[in-house]
Design a protein around this motif. Sequence first.
Motif, PDB file in Angstrom:
ATOM      1  N   UNK A 238       0.835  -1.202   0.000  1.00  0.00           N
ATOM      2  CA  UNK A 238       0.000   0.000   0.000  1.00  0.00           C
ATOM      3  C   UNK A 238       0.873   1.256   0.000  1.00  0.00           C
ATOM      4  N   UNK A 239       1.906   1.259   0.805  1.00  0.00           N
ATOM      5  CA  UNK A 239       2.825   2.401   0.888  1.00  0.00           C
ATOM      6  C   UNK A 239       3.489   2.659  -0.459  1.00  0.00           C
ATOM      7  N   UNK A 240       3.901   1.596  -1.139  1.00  0.00           N
ATOM      8  CA  UNK A 240       4.536   1.735  -2.443  1.00  0.00           C
ATOM      9  C   UNK A 240       3.558   2.339  -3.452  1.00  0.00           C
ATOM     10  N   UNK A 241       2.308   1.859  -3.449  1.00  0.00           N
ATOM     11  CA  UNK A 241       1.315   2.364  -4.402  1.00  0.00           C
ATOM     12  C   UNK A 241       1.002   3.834  -4.133  1.00  0.00           C
ATOM     13  N   UNK A 242       0.911   4.212  -2.871  1.00  0.00           N
ATOM     14  CA  UNK A 242       0.714   5.630  -2.547  1.00  0.00           C
ATOM     15  C   UNK A 242       1.844   6.479  -3.122  1.00  0.00           C
TER      16      UNK A 242
END
Length: 370
Positions: A238-242
């Motif tokens: 999720x952090x990477x996609x953000x």
Amino acid sequence: MQLSVLHEATSKSQPRTLIIHIGHHKTGSTSVQHALALEQVKINGIAPFYGAALTHNHLVRHGKEIVKETNKASVGHQYFLELANGMRQNFANTDNRICVISAEDFEHFSPSHLRKLVNTYFATMFDVVKVICYVRPHLQRTVSSFTETTKIGACTDDMETYFQQCTESGIFLFAPDLAKWRKVFGDNFIVRPSIRSEMQGGSLINDLFMSTLDAPQIAVAEVDNQNESLSLEDLLRVKFLHKQLRKRTRGFHHAYGWTLMRLTEKLPKSRTATKIQMHRSLAERVHAFYLEDARELDATYFGGSPLMQTALQEGLDNACETAQPSTAQQVFTKSEIRSLRLAALMINELLMNEEQRWPEFLHQRRLDAM
């Protein structure tokens, strides 16, 4: 402005009661709100009147406009007037003796402002107004809030940096803020520990009503847990996609994070999923920083029982030895990172379409690229 005294019970029958649940964040508020919105809770055989599709956090956001008493012609001010008067009318129209407002965003709201809102719009319709707050132990709250803010794209750093930001803002030093709430609401303000073993009736929902009502008969339908914790691996995804969509608005990232969370919960649980934990050297600093606050909470609100101190020590005892990975690149293969980046690029592409049918839009993007 002189604040009036909240109404006390006027008869021996069930007093008409307004319960204002102010969170805190990360104490199970979402599950309570789902149960109330879906009328899965019955008190003395009747569902409390809730009157919200999910939460009353919009009351907090727009309530800040009304308490300023400035720019009364603003859109925000006018919207709040409509909102508050609508809620007042709903409370007036229901025969239910128990009504609930639930908004964890009140955690960072001024208690005197909330008192003003209650006195202005709601107090005269109720015999009793209770404000209840749940406090999660400091170390556990730090981990949980780090996960939450990362999930919605508001935190892009590691847990060490997040804790440093917490110490600078004093955000989880609870005792000073709770003292302000008690000063404003007196005995009508109730503080409860967000510790499952301390919950009356074995659950948050039971505890909430048992703490605010006199001997209620509570029936709760089976309630799904909401806002469950992500694994470390899913949080890093999720952090990477953000990060790939970092040019989008804050509001987008908040909604996007919640959507990713909801979709992640639909997938089978991985047997190799890693629980998000604080590492020992950081846990020692967290323990030292919050210990005095934990002592004050125990002495003031929990009868001297060392609930918060014990939970703080348990968090330290359960810490992992070394810091966990903080980026997707530390965990996933180059092939998996490529797949995540491809997914993010596709999402970004789709977000650019606001008018066309999807096949036409994607075809036009292909032509544009040529």
